[in-house]
Design an enzyme around this catalytic site. Sequence first.
Site, short mmCIF file in Angstrom:
data_model
loop_
_atom_site.label_atom_id
_atom_site.label_comp_id
_atom_site.label_asym_id
_atom_site.label_seq_id
_atom_site.Cartn_x
_atom_site.Cartn_y
_atom_site.Cartn_z
N ALA A 30 0.85 -1.19 0.00
CA ALA A 30 0.00 0.00 0.00
C ALA A 30 0.88 1.24 0.00
O ALA A 30 2.05 1.19 0.38
CB ALA A 30 -0.90 0.02 1.24
N TYR A 34 -5.99 9.36 1.17
CA TYR A 34 -5.59 7.99 1.52
C TYR A 34 -6.82 7.15 1.84
O TYR A 34 -7.01 6.06 1.29
CB TYR A 34 -4.61 8.05 2.70
N1 LIG Z 1 0.35 1.38 9.48
C1 LIG Z 1 -0.86 1.65 9.98
O1 LIG Z 1 -1.02 2.29 11.04
C2 LIG Z 1 -2.08 1.17 9.24
C3 LIG Z 1 -3.34 1.51 9.75
C4 LIG Z 1 -4.48 1.05 9.08
C5 LIG Z 1 -4.36 0.27 7.93
N2 LIG Z 1 -3.12 -0.02 7.45
C6 LIG Z 1 -3.04 -0.83 6.22
O2 LIG Z 1 -2.32 -2.01 6.51
C7 LIG Z 1 -1.60 -2.45 5.35
C8 LIG Z 1 -0.14 -2.70 5.73
O3 LIG Z 1 0.38 -1.47 6.25
P1 LIG Z 1 1.87 -1.33 6.76
O4 LIG Z 1 1.87 -0.38 7.89
O5 LIG Z 1 2.49 -2.68 6.91
O6 LIG Z 1 2.49 -0.60 5.50
P2 LIG Z 1 4.03 -0.33 5.18
O7 LIG Z 1 4.87 -0.68 6.34
O8 LIG Z 1 4.07 1.04 4.59
O9 LIG Z 1 4.30 -1.41 4.03
C9 LIG Z 1 3.78 -1.32 2.76
C10 LIG Z 1 4.73 -2.03 1.82
O10 LIG Z 1 4.20 -1.97 0.50
C11 LIG Z 1 5.26 -1.63 -0.37
N3 LIG Z 1 4.77 -1.07 -1.61
C12 LIG Z 1 4.47 0.24 -1.90
N4 LIG Z 1 4.10 0.34 -3.17
C13 LIG Z 1 4.12 -0.90 -3.71
C14 LIG Z 1 3.87 -1.43 -4.99
N5 LIG Z 1 3.52 -0.63 -6.00
N6 LIG Z 1 4.03 -2.76 -5.20
C15 LIG Z 1 4.41 -3.56 -4.20
N7 LIG Z 1 4.69 -3.14 -2.96
C16 LIG Z 1 4.54 -1.81 -2.72
C17 LIG Z 1 6.08 -0.66 0.43
O11 LIG Z 1 7.35 -0.49 -0.15
P3 LIG Z 1 8.10 0.96 0.01
O12 LIG Z 1 8.26 1.18 1.47
O13 LIG Z 1 9.38 0.74 -0.74
O14 LIG Z 1 7.20 1.97 -0.62
C18 LIG Z 1 6.11 -1.34 1.78
O15 LIG Z 1 7.14 -2.31 1.85
C19 LIG Z 1 -1.83 -1.38 4.30
O16 LIG Z 1 -2.86 -1.78 3.44
C20 LIG Z 1 -2.29 -0.16 5.10
O17 LIG Z 1 -3.12 0.67 4.32
C21 LIG Z 1 -1.99 0.40 8.08
#
Ligand SMILES: NC(=O)c1ccc[n+]([C@@H]2O[C@H](COP(=O)([O-])OP(=O)(O)OC[C@H]3O[C@@H](n4cnc5c(N)ncnc54)[C@H](OP(=O)(O)O)[C@@H]3O)[C@@H](O)[C@H]2O)c1
Length: 293
Positions: free
Chosen positions: A71, A135
């Site tokens: 994401a 977002y």
């Molecule tokens: N973190 C929160 O507090 C939170 C809260 C609610 C929901 N969520 C949801 O939970 C999910 C996981 O979140 P997270 O915190 O683990 O996110 P994260 O740590 O930002 O990880 C997202 C990963 O996706 C990669 N990515 C970005 N663009 C991509 C693409 N085009 N193709 C393939 N990979 C790609 C990123 O790489 P780069 O870093 O290199 O861009 C990163 O490794 C997401 O759907 C997010 O919306 C998160």
Amino acid sequence: MDILITGANGMLGEKCFEVLSERYSVIVTDLSDRCVYSDRATYAKLDITIEDDVIGFVRELRPDAVVNCAAYTDVDGAEKFKDIAWNVNVKGVENLIRAVEPLGSHLIHISTDYVFDGDGGPYKEGDPPNPVNYYGFTKLKSEELLRRSEIPHTIVRTNVLFGQTHYQQASFVHWVVSQVSSRKVIHVVNDQFGNPTWVDGLAEAIARILERKAYGLYHYGGKDYINRFAFALEIVAVFGLDPKFVRPTTTRALGQVAKRPYRGGLVVDKIKKELGVRIYSVREALRAMKEGQ
Ligand SMILES: NC(=O)c1ccc[n+]([C@@H]2O[C@H](COP(=O)([O-])OP(=O)(O)OC[C@H]3O[C@@H](n4cnc5c(N)ncnc54)[C@H](OP(=O)(O)O)[C@@H]3O)[C@@H](O)[C@H]2O)c1
């Protein structure tokens, strides 16, 4: 069962690999050339925005399930780079749906409480979404694509993820601990509420969803409904730091680029009742993180 994880270098992706690879054959993918946390992982570079690559890769692999952890998660960045946020959060999901359509694979997609406006949280699955920032808008659009599709799928909404992972760029716990340890004053908003979610608990919940083939929409979050300032104070308490460096502020004073839902957060009764997953308090999760350091 063969599982494909996208965005596997991120916070949730890493935990999903850790939990799922104990039970299943797991293939991890992300944008970079290598898996950042494991040499034993079967890793491939996969950008979910490139339709031909996604279709080619997934159709050749024929996974039983895909866990989409990829994401664009920079909430303020999404206001400025709308096309990137749309491509990753909406087009990327569309590509995954198209890729698994003929295979019948179970697609698990992660969404957010930011699909709600934050006027009346914590929210249940049936509450009407109304995102206040771009977002949240993209994440809602991705949910709608899945709901309109005919593939077996699960949407898991979560909020305020935290945990011990290699990817620390967006980690609130890491930021609080590193700033306060170096005796820097931090200002944290006391008017944004949620139920902070231990990423380990969410990965366990995803494993249960896979095991039970639980389709549909689920909310998963932590036990405590608190504001970010209170969360920061919990962090300094558990890590034995001085709370005088943590000061309250307001969203208005902080002037974040993207509008934030004030009373967000998620009611987790449905997932608890139907799947018997564990819900963690902030304190027990932080203690486990500290012990694991
Ligand atoms: N973190 C929160 O507090 C939170 C809260 C609610 C929901 N969520 C949801 O939970 C999910 C996981 O979140 P997270 O915190 O683990 O996110 P994260 O740590 O930002 O990880 C997202 C990963 O996706 C990669 N990515 C970005 N663009 C991509 C693409 N085009 N193709 C393939 N990979 C790609 C990123 O790489 P780069 O870093 O290199 O861009 C990163 O490794 C997401 O759907 C997010 O919306 C998160």
